[in-house]
Design a protein around this motif. Structure first.
Motif, PDB file in Angstrom:
ATOM      1  N   PHE A 330       0.191  -5.378  28.005  1.00  0.00           N
ATOM      2  CA  PHE A 330       1.313  -5.749  28.856  1.00  0.00           C
ATOM      3  C   PHE A 330       2.284  -4.584  28.992  1.00  0.00           C
ATOM      4  N   LYS A 331       3.106  -4.662  30.037  1.00  0.00           N
ATOM      5  CA  LYS A 331       4.048  -3.596  30.386  1.00  0.00           C
ATOM      6  C   LYS A 331       5.439  -3.870  29.828  1.00  0.00           C
ATOM      7  N   HIS A 332       5.526  -4.519  28.711  1.00  0.00           N
ATOM      8  CA  HIS A 332       6.804  -4.811  28.071  1.00  0.00           C
ATOM      9  C   HIS A 332       6.752  -4.333  26.623  1.00  0.00           C
ATOM     10  N   PHE A 333       7.940  -4.171  26.065  1.00  0.00           N
ATOM     11  CA  PHE A 333       8.005  -4.008  24.621  1.00  0.00           C
ATOM     12  C   PHE A 333       7.562  -5.326  23.967  1.00  0.00           C
ATOM     13  N   PRO A 334       6.937  -5.267  22.780  1.00  0.00           N
ATOM     14  CA  PRO A 334       6.442  -6.517  22.171  1.00  0.00           C
ATOM     15  C   PRO A 334       7.546  -7.393  21.589  1.00  0.00           C
ATOM     16  N   TYR A 335       8.793  -7.134  21.912  1.00  0.00           N
ATOM     17  CA  TYR A 335       9.922  -7.928  21.430  1.00  0.00           C
ATOM     18  C   TYR A 335      10.629  -8.537  22.645  1.00  0.00           C
ATOM     19  N   VAL A 336      10.668  -9.868  22.669  1.00  0.00           N
ATOM     20  CA  VAL A 336      11.225 -10.600  23.804  1.00  0.00           C
ATOM     21  C   VAL A 336      12.621 -11.082  23.429  1.00  0.00           C
ATOM     22  N   PRO A 337      13.662 -10.711  24.188  1.00  0.00           N
ATOM     23  CA  PRO A 337      15.012 -11.189  23.880  1.00  0.00           C
ATOM     24  C   PRO A 337      15.250 -12.587  24.446  1.00  0.00           C
ATOM     25  N   VAL A 338      15.959 -13.399  23.688  1.00  0.00           N
ATOM     26  CA  VAL A 338      16.395 -14.725  24.127  1.00  0.00           C
ATOM     27  C   VAL A 338      17.915 -14.672  24.214  1.00  0.00           C
ATOM     28  N   TRP A 339      18.448 -14.724  25.427  1.00  0.00           N
ATOM     29  CA  TRP A 339      19.874 -14.565  25.653  1.00  0.00           C
ATOM     30  C   TRP A 339      20.559 -15.913  25.813  1.00  0.00           C
ATOM     31  N   CYS A 340      21.869 -15.881  25.598  1.00  0.00           N
ATOM     32  CA  CYS A 340      22.721 -17.016  25.964  1.00  0.00           C
ATOM     33  C   CYS A 340      23.708 -16.562  27.039  1.00  0.00           C
ATOM     34  N   TYR A 341      24.660 -15.721  26.667  1.00  0.00           N
ATOM     35  CA  TYR A 341      25.595 -15.108  27.620  1.00  0.00           C
ATOM     36  C   TYR A 341      25.722 -13.630  27.272  1.00  0.00           C
ATOM     37  N   ARG A 342      26.143 -12.847  28.281  1.00  0.00           N
ATOM     38  CA  ARG A 342      26.427 -11.426  28.066  1.00  0.00           C
ATOM     39  C   ARG A 342      27.727 -11.063  28.778  1.00  0.00           C
ATOM     40  N   GLU A 343      28.519 -10.209  28.112  1.00  0.00           N
ATOM     41  CA  GLU A 343      29.755  -9.760  28.728  1.00  0.00           C
ATOM     42  C   GLU A 343      29.457  -8.925  29.970  1.00  0.00           C
ATOM     43  N   ASP A 344      30.353  -9.024  30.931  1.00  0.00           N
ATOM     44  CA  ASP A 344      30.099  -8.380  32.216  1.00  0.00           C
ATOM     45  C   ASP A 344      30.198  -6.860  32.129  1.00  0.00           C
ATOM     46  N   THR A 345      31.148  -6.346  31.401  1.00  0.00           N
ATOM     47  CA  THR A 345      31.388  -4.897  31.387  1.00  0.00           C
ATOM     48  C   THR A 345      30.584  -4.170  30.320  1.00  0.00           C
ATOM     49  N   THR A 346      30.388  -4.775  29.179  1.00  0.00           N
ATOM     50  CA  THR A 346      29.717  -4.093  28.068  1.00  0.00           C
ATOM     51  C   THR A 346      28.293  -4.556  27.842  1.00  0.00           C
ATOM     52  N   GLY A 347      27.938  -5.732  28.348  1.00  0.00           N
ATOM     53  CA  GLY A 347      26.603  -6.266  28.077  1.00  0.00           C
ATOM     54  C   GLY A 347      26.434  -6.819  26.689  1.00  0.00           C
ATOM     55  N   ILE A 348      27.531  -6.997  25.954  1.00  0.00           N
ATOM     56  CA  ILE A 348      27.453  -7.529  24.589  1.00  0.00           C
ATOM     57  C   ILE A 348      27.084  -9.012  24.650  1.00  0.00           C
ATOM     58  N   PRO A 349      26.113  -9.434  23.867  1.00  0.00           N
ATOM     59  CA  PRO A 349      25.760 -10.859  23.868  1.00  0.00           C
ATOM     60  C   PRO A 349      26.766 -11.688  23.079  1.00  0.00           C
ATOM     61  N   PHE A 350      26.978 -12.890  23.534  1.00  0.00           N
ATOM     62  CA  PHE A 350      27.813 -13.839  22.793  1.00  0.00           C
ATOM     63  C   PHE A 350      27.320 -15.248  23.105  1.00  0.00           C
ATOM     64  N   GLY A 351      27.636 -16.157  22.193  1.00  0.00           N
ATOM     65  CA  GLY A 351      27.163 -17.521  22.323  1.00  0.00           C
ATOM     66  C   GLY A 351      28.301 -18.520  22.412  1.00  0.00           C
ATOM     67  N   MET A 352      27.985 -19.755  22.073  1.00  0.00           N
ATOM     68  CA  MET A 352      28.949 -20.839  22.196  1.00  0.00           C
ATOM     69  C   MET A 352      29.932 -20.903  21.038  1.00  0.00           C
ATOM     70  N   VAL A 353      29.614 -20.243  19.926  1.00  0.00           N
ATOM     71  CA  VAL A 353      30.487 -20.339  18.756  1.00  0.00           C
ATOM     72  C   VAL A 353      31.771 -19.559  18.977  1.00  0.00           C
ATOM     73  N   ARG A 354      31.746 -18.538  19.832  1.00  0.00           N
ATOM     74  CA  ARG A 354      32.922 -17.683  19.998  1.00  0.00           C
ATOM     75  C   ARG A 354      34.163 -18.501  20.365  1.00  0.00           C
ATOM     76  N   ASP A 355      34.045 -19.428  21.313  1.00  0.00           N
ATOM     77  CA  ASP A 355      35.203 -20.207  21.751  1.00  0.00           C
ATOM     78  C   ASP A 355      35.548 -21.338  20.791  1.00  0.00           C
ATOM     79  N   MET A 356      34.682 -21.613  19.833  1.00  0.00           N
ATOM     80  CA  MET A 356      34.956 -22.705  18.905  1.00  0.00           C
ATOM     81  C   MET A 356      35.527 -22.227  17.574  1.00  0.00           C
ATOM     82  N   LEU A 357      35.743 -20.924  17.398  1.00  0.00           N
ATOM     83  CA  LEU A 357      36.243 -20.416  16.118  1.00  0.00           C
ATOM     84  C   LEU A 357      37.674 -20.877  15.844  1.00  0.00           C
ATOM     85  N   PHE A 358      38.569 -20.683  16.811  1.00  0.00           N
ATOM     86  CA  PHE A 358      39.962 -21.061  16.567  1.00  0.00           C
ATOM     87  C   PHE A 358      40.130 -22.565  16.346  1.00  0.00           C
ATOM     88  N   PRO A 359      39.539 -23.451  17.164  1.00  0.00           N
ATOM     89  CA  PRO A 359      39.659 -24.882  16.854  1.00  0.00           C
ATOM     90  C   PRO A 359      39.084 -25.243  15.493  1.00  0.00           C
TER      91      PRO A 359
END
Length: 754
Positions: A330-359
């Motif tokens: 195959f024409k891919h690296f043998p490691y498949v990423p599973v994403w949730c969300y990515r920041e628009d400017t940096t491409g840093i991945p983040f999930g649902m826990v980020r907004d639930m930390l303060f509560p």
């Protein structure tokens, strides 16, 4: 086994002789990749903290120490973990299988069915579902999970393997924009392994591996240490963790481990590709006669394109252990990423826990303060009012059975006071704040109580269903990303299966189910065209366009139970005969150990009809036989009528022909009657047919006998011989004077008839 490679210094001298795209990774390039990974935007430490919150480790060590000084008991109510577990349960409930379909090639259905059976078999044995589910949880929590698709090194295992890989082991080119990182320049994975194991993996570098010093290895690894270290979060007071697994590997000199980096990178090269009329594109090979014939015949065109070549290397610090082309098709690296969300400017991945930390922090601190406030008391006293030290007094006053001894002489003095106060109004405010923190987590996350299986604000079944649908709607983005990752894993597994089959003739027995029987498909079967005599392969897997898609409906037990309930309600309204047809499909949805045997027994019982039904069947068969006989008689009658009509037609034609001939004879003998006959026919209303009839083309004799002229005596016809008189004694002549008139041959002379 990995091929033996030469050190980088020896390879560098022959770099100009290597084909394009086959250049090994140099030390300078490897150092550049590491520096780029070090300079990426930091996110791994934050992701580790969010993962700890999802796991229940939410109490900071500094906070615990401050609370201990103030006498506030630690408290924790983990509502992030159940929310993440609800989303993971939703993924397991809606999980669908892979389905291989022919991509626009209707003749490739047999090939697709055979590979679909092999792919589903690989899905079970390679543990693909488990690996994807394990990667889905960190993806939902912190934004990213990884799945490895490879071949195991142990030849006794199943030939394909899918495993979950921690995010702290993999660094990738964060400039890549595609979700499947097919445009990434590099990706590397770092793992700590025992020296002996590493020496067995690379026997040509055994001496180098066993004699490496630990210092520079730890320093080199520590430079990249942005994630994987302790977060300082604990599940409760006193449950401290000394170090993480990676920290133990980095800083423990007694474990005799080395850090091996597996580097995957792309080399872009210019190649000639052959584009066929049907849309198929392959790399042009001058040594392939089929490619040359396609170009000469004009069925394919050559184009120049820039394509990527994937290579793999193994490094220990600055030492290259191995570098070669990718071993996978195959024409891919043998490691498949599973994403949730990515920041628009940096491409840093983040999930649902980020907004639930303060509560979550607000809820934990509110519960701790509320519990502390219920048992806390505020005292106001003058100095010397109690006969005990201050520290003893503070411990005693907090107890519900406190025994406080007052100083009688001091209390008798003017202005002396001793009061104990409890602020229950503040406790009420803390309770309201705690409720607001619980509701805040529901507001900032897409997970409603309905999705978690808890009682929410719904007061009817329709409201409950609406809230559940709203939760699934807000999860559409992460679920689509997971679906793409799952589909990519299926495509990579199918590529490995096709590579293993190759061009060999392979027989695939597709197991049947409750409804469909088992069948056999032969792949790459050698055959010969009877018209041209050219040999070819039928069901050629390398020439069939295939597509890995996802099933339309989930295959989970819960979803099958819902289908069974819906089908049961639908079947109730059908007639009895149609209900019998639906029974096998209903049994197929049941979780029975022997569904196939149950369906076969039902079919056998349905084939054995009762006596009354058998009598009705016999009656129907007799009526059918009588009807067949009646139709046969009618057919014969119709055939006889057709023959009669044909005979009458022939007879009418003969009579008409004969009458025409007689009329012609009369007109020929007496032309005077022709005008009279015309007048008679016109008076009768005769009209000449338009158009005229066809010429019957009757045969005529070569010589026409002469006819006597009108008024000539009998026997005066020219050229007609006289009839000889009958002088035979056996045949006396006819009497000349009969008593009655003569006619025909009875006339006196033979020529009388003329």
């Amino acid at each position: 086994m990995l091929m033996q490679s030469q050190p980088y210094q020896e390879r560098g001298g022959n770099a100009q002789h290597t084909p394009p795209g086959d250049d090994a990774l140099s030390l300078q390039e490897w150092q550049s990749i590491v520096r780029e990974a070090l300079n990426q935007a930091p996110w791994r430490a934050q992701a580790d903290m969010e993962a700890d919150y999802a796991d229940g480790n939410q109490l900071d060590s500094d906070l615990l120490r401050r609370q201990q000084k103030l006498g506030i008991p630690p408290a924790k109510e983990n509502i992030i973990g159940p929310a993440i577990a609800a989303v993971c349960g939703y993924e397991a409930k809606t999980r669908t299988d892979w389905r291989v379909t022919p991509d626009g090639d209707p003749g490739g259905q047999d090939v697709a069915d055979a590979l679909n059976f092999r792919l589903n078999q690989a899905e079970r044995h390679s543990k693909a579902d488990r690996a994807l589910s394990e990667a889905f949880r960190p993806a939902i929590s912190v934004g990213l999970g990884w799945v490895e698709v490879s071949r195991p090194s142990d030849p006794f295992e199943f030939p394909y393997r899918c495993r979950y890989v921690s995010r702290n082991e993999i660094w990738w080119d964060m400039k890549a924009q595609e979700p499947d990182i097919k445009d990434a320049r590099w990706l590397f994975r770092r793992r700590w392994v025992d020296r002996d194991q590493a020496a067995r993996m690379f026997p040509e570098h055994e001496e180098l591996i066993l004699r490496l010093q630990n210092g520079w290895i730890a320093d080199f690894a520590g430079e990249e240490h942005e994630g994987g270290k302790s977060t300082g979060l604990y599940a409760a007071a006193g449950h401290e963790r000394g170090w993480t697994i990676q920290e133990d590997s980095w800083y423990n000199d007694e474990n005799r481990q080395v850090c091996i980096s597996e580097v995957w990178y792309r080399r872009w090269v210019q190649v000639m590709v052959l584009k066929m009329r049907g849309g198929r594109v392959v790399e042009f090979d001058e040594a392939n006669p089929a490619h040359l014939a396609a170009v000469q015949a004009g069925v394919g065109t050559l184009q120049r394109a820039a394509v990527a070549r994937i290579r793999r290397g193994y490094w220990i610090g600055p030492h290259c252990l191995h570098d070669s082309a990718t071993p996978y098709p195959f024409k891919h690296f043998p490691y498949v990423p599973v994403w949730c969300y990515r920041e628009d400017t940096t491409g840093i991945p983040f999930g649902m826990v980020r907004d639930m930390l303060f509560p979550q922090d607000s809820l934990n601190s509110t519960i701790a303060k509320l519990r502390w406030g219920l048992g806390a008391a505020r005292t106001e006293r003058t100095k010397g009012a109690v006969d005990m030290p201050d520290d003893v007094f503070r411990r005693q006053i907090a107890r519900p059975d406190a025994d406080i001894v007052l100083n009688a002489s001091h209390m008798n003095q003017p202005g002396a006071r001793f009061e104990v106060k409890r602020d229950f109004q503040l406790n009420g405010q803390h309770f309201q704040l705690m409720q607001d923190s619980r509701a805040a987590i529901e507001r900032v996350s897409p997970i409603t109580p309905s999705l978690r299986g808890q009682q929410g604000t719904a007061t009817s079944g329709l409201q409950e269903q609406t809230q559940l649908e709203q939760s699934t709607t807000t999860l559409a983005g992460p679920m689509d990303m997971f679906k793409e990752a799952r589909q990519q894993v299926g495509e990579m597994l199918m590529a490995l299966i096709i590579e293993d089959i190759g061009k060999e003739e392979t027989t695939v027995v597709i197991e049947g189910d409750t409804i469909n029987p088992a069948r056999t498909v032969v792949l790459n079967k050698p055959e010969q065209d009877p018209a041209t005599g050219i040999a070819y392969l039928s069901n050629d897997i390398h020439r069939t366009k295939l597509l890995v898609a996802m099933e339309d409906v989930p295959s989970s037990p819960g979803f099958r139970a819902q289908q069974l309930n819906a089908m049961t309600e639908t079947t109730k309204s059908l007639p009895a005969e149609e209900q019998r047809v639906m029974v096998p499909f209903m049994v197929d949805l049941m979780d029975l150990p022997r569904k196939k045997q149950v369906v076969e027994a039902l079919r056998e019982a349905r084939s054995q009809a009762d006596p009354e039904a058998m009598r009705e069947q016999v009656k129907k068969e007799l009526m059918y036989e009588l009807k067949e006989r009646e139709l046969e008689i009618r057919d014969r009658e119709v055939a006889a009528r057709e023959r009669l009509l044909q005979a009458q037609t022939v007879q009418t034609g003969v009579q008409a022909s004969y009458s025409a001939m007689q009329g012609a004879v009369q007109v020929a003998q007496m032309p005077q009657i022709a005008p009279v006959a015309d007048a008679i026919m016109q008076t009768a209303g005769y009209q000449r047919p338009n158009p005229g009839g066809a010429d019957p083309n009757f045969p005529t004799a070569d010589q026409v006998p002469p006819m006597p002229a009108p008024g000539a005596p009998a026997g005066a016809a020219e050229g007609m011989p006289e009839v000889r008189q009958n002088t035979s004694p056996a045949f006396p002549p006819v009497p000349q004077q009969p008593e009655q008139g003569m006619e025909g041959i009875e006339t006196p002379a033979p020529t009388d008839n003329f």
